[in-house]
Each structure stands twice: as structure tokens, then as C-alpha cells.
Design a protein around this motif. Structure first.
Motif, PDB file in Angstrom:
ATOM      1  N   PHE A 205       0.861  -1.190   0.000  1.00  0.00           N
ATOM      2  CA  PHE A 205       0.000   0.000   0.000  1.00  0.00           C
ATOM      3  C   PHE A 205       0.892   1.233   0.000  1.00  0.00           C
ATOM      4  N   GLU A 206       0.418   2.309  -0.673  1.00  0.00           N
ATOM      5  CA  GLU A 206       1.260   3.478  -0.914  1.00  0.00           C
ATOM      6  C   GLU A 206       0.466   4.764  -0.759  1.00  0.00           C
ATOM      7  N   ALA A 207       1.203   5.863  -0.573  1.00  0.00           N
ATOM      8  CA  ALA A 207       0.615   7.195  -0.497  1.00  0.00           C
ATOM      9  C   ALA A 207       1.526   8.162  -1.247  1.00  0.00           C
ATOM     10  N   TRP A 208       0.923   9.098  -1.978  1.00  0.00           N
ATOM     11  CA  TRP A 208       1.696  10.072  -2.762  1.00  0.00           C
ATOM     12  C   TRP A 208       1.162  11.472  -2.490  1.00  0.00           C
ATOM     13  N   VAL A 209       2.044  12.445  -2.465  1.00  0.00           N
ATOM     14  CA  VAL A 209       1.660  13.850  -2.283  1.00  0.00           C
ATOM     15  C   VAL A 209       2.264  14.655  -3.422  1.00  0.00           C
ATOM     16  N   TYR A 210       1.420  15.429  -4.089  1.00  0.00           N
ATOM     17  CA  TYR A 210       1.848  16.254  -5.220  1.00  0.00           C
ATOM     18  C   TYR A 210       1.579  17.725  -4.917  1.00  0.00           C
ATOM     19  N   THR A 211       2.395  18.602  -5.515  1.00  0.00           N
ATOM     20  CA  THR A 211       2.113  20.037  -5.484  1.00  0.00           C
ATOM     21  C   THR A 211       1.624  20.461  -6.860  1.00  0.00           C
TER      22      THR A 211
END
Length: 267
Positions: A205-211
């Protein structure tokens, strides 16, 4: 250095704040939105640390910040695989001229064979605290988990299926030695948004944060950071893993101002 900053906080308030908030063991990383602001931070910090006879070697992405620093007080450059002049910021490879973060990937082999030891060694060399190449490294972690699950000896050649999968991963990841990411992911004066996503599958399982920064018709989107975890060997349903992913991204977003320590325009 912290007791010194506390004692001199009335004389050097900005320097004391910088030492308390931006000092990591013996590395200091600070920045600001303009050259003038960074010069003032450097002046205050240098003066404060000088009271205790502490000296730093300085580096910056802006040559103007180092114009009054003698050569002996400047950070020495290292050489990257492609010959670029680089330095390291908390272990992250930084090309300060192009203002980019660089990554190097060299698969380790033992006498021409793949083994669990060589896979461990290869993965351990990929230092990526921000998770910029995390989605790709997750594939390697899944393969490594299979090696442990099958209780393989460290120096024994991998079975055919695992060997093929690991070789395919290394061959597909070879271009990472020249992979780069912009250090500064914003636009001055732009409207900035932070977008977060998470997902799960049976293996991980993964999490990503973008600007996302928008100024007039110019829109820029960059990966800010990511995190990933390999699923436990004990079978867990996908909905439970999705809840794990949701918890992870909630923790990641709890302090969004701390997501990227290298964000300021000048540092």
C-alpha cells in the motif's frame, strides 16, 4: 549549539531560530524566499555560532549568497556519475547549479549471479527519504519479501523465477542513475495546492503527495514525497490495506509544511 542559541537568542533571534529549527546533527539547511533574506539568515547564524567558535562550510543554489565567503569556507563539490558537480544535503545528492536532486542506481552482483545478499545491498544503496523513487522501489521490496518468505540463503543464486523478476527490475531501473527531480517545486506568486492520493493492493500500500502551482496559464505539477509499505506475509484483505494506506497518508499530511525541507527558493 542549542544551549548557545538559547543564550544568544536575544542578540541573534533569527540565528537562534535557525539553529533550533534547521540543524540536523552537524548539518544546517535553511532557506528563504529571496537572496536578501538568506543573506541575513547566514549573517545571524554565522555570528551566533562564532560566539562558540563553531564554523561551517557553506553551499547554496544562488552564487550571490556565497560572494563574501572565502574558498576555504565553501562546501567542496563531489562528482556524480555523469561528471556533474554535486554536494549532499542530509544524504540527498544535490546539483546546486541546476538546482536538482539526483539519484544513482547501480545493481550489485556477486560473481555474475543474483542472490538475496546482492539484492539487499542494491536496495540499501537507494537512499530516498522523500520517496521520489519510492513507487519504483516498492517493486524491489516485494521481490525481497518473497526471498525472505522462501527462506533463501544469502549467497545462494536466486531461483529462476525470482532471478528473472529481479533482473528485469534492475534492467528497467538502470536509467535511474541519471534521474533528476527539481528541488524547488513551486512558482513565486502562484496559487499552490497540495494533492494527496493513496491506494493498496495485495502486495503493498502506498501514499503520494503532489504540489500543483498555477500562475496565469502556466501550471506545474510535481511529486513532493511518497511512502510505501509492503503488505504483511499474513494475507490481509484489500479493504484493510486501503485503511492502512489512508492512515499513512493522514499522518503524512498532518504537518504539510514539513513535507519538503528543501522547498525555499533560495537556500
Amino acid at each position: 549549539m542549542h544551549p548557545l542559541a538559547a543564550d544568544e537568542s536575544s542578540t541573534y533571534p533569527i540565528g537562534a531560530e535557525t539553529v533550533h529549527g534547521d540543524l540536523y546533527v552537524d548539518d544546517l539547511i535553511a532557506g528563504g524566499d529571496s537572496t536578501e533574506e538568506v543573506l541575513y539568515i547566514k549573517l545571524q547564524t554565522t555570528s551566533l555560532l562564532g560566539q562558540g567558535n563553531f564554523k561551517f562550510k557553506w553551499g547554496s543554489n544562488s552564487p550571490g549568497i556565497l560572494r563574501d565567503v572565502p574558498d576555504v569556507g565553501k562546501e567542496s563539490f563531489l562528482k556524480f556519475d555523469d561528471g556533474s558537480d554535486i554536494t549532499k544535503a542530509l544524504g540527498i545528492i544535490l546539483d546546486s547549479v541546476k538546482d536538482k536532486l539526483l539519484f544513482s542506481f547501480v545493481p550489485q552482483r556477486e560473481l555474475g549471479k543474483n542472490s538475496k545478499r546482492s539484492a539487499l545491498f542494491t536496495l540499501a544503496r537507494c537512499y530516498d527519504p522523500l520517496g521520489l523513487i519510492g513507487p519504483t522501489l516498492t517493486k524491489a521490496k516485494i521481490l525481497l519479501q518473497r526471498m525472505w518468505r522462501d527462506k533463501l540463503e544469502c549467497d545462494v543464486s536466486l531461483p529462476q523465477l525470482l532471478n528473472t523478476a529481479w533482473s528485469a527490475f534492475c534492467n528497467g531501473f538502470a536509467d535511474t542513475q541519471h534521474l533528476s527531480f527539481p528541488r524547488y517545486v513551486l512558482q513565486p506568486g502562484a496559487i499552490t495546492e497540495i494533492h494527496a492520493f493513496c491506494d493498496a493492493r495485495l502486495e503493498a500500500f502506498e501514499a503520494w503527495v503532489y504540489t500543483r502551482s498555477a500562475k496565469d496559464s502556466n501550471v506545474q505539477v510535481y511529486l513532493l514525497c511518497s511512502k510505501a509499505r509492503v503488505a504483511p506475509l499474513k494475507t490481509i484483505t484489500v479493504p484493510k490495506l486501503e485503511r492502512c494506506a489512508a492512515t499513512m497518508i493522514a499522518q503524512l499530511m498532518e504537518n504539510p509544511e514539513d513535507l519538503h525541507v528543501l522547498t525555499p527558493g533560495q537556500f
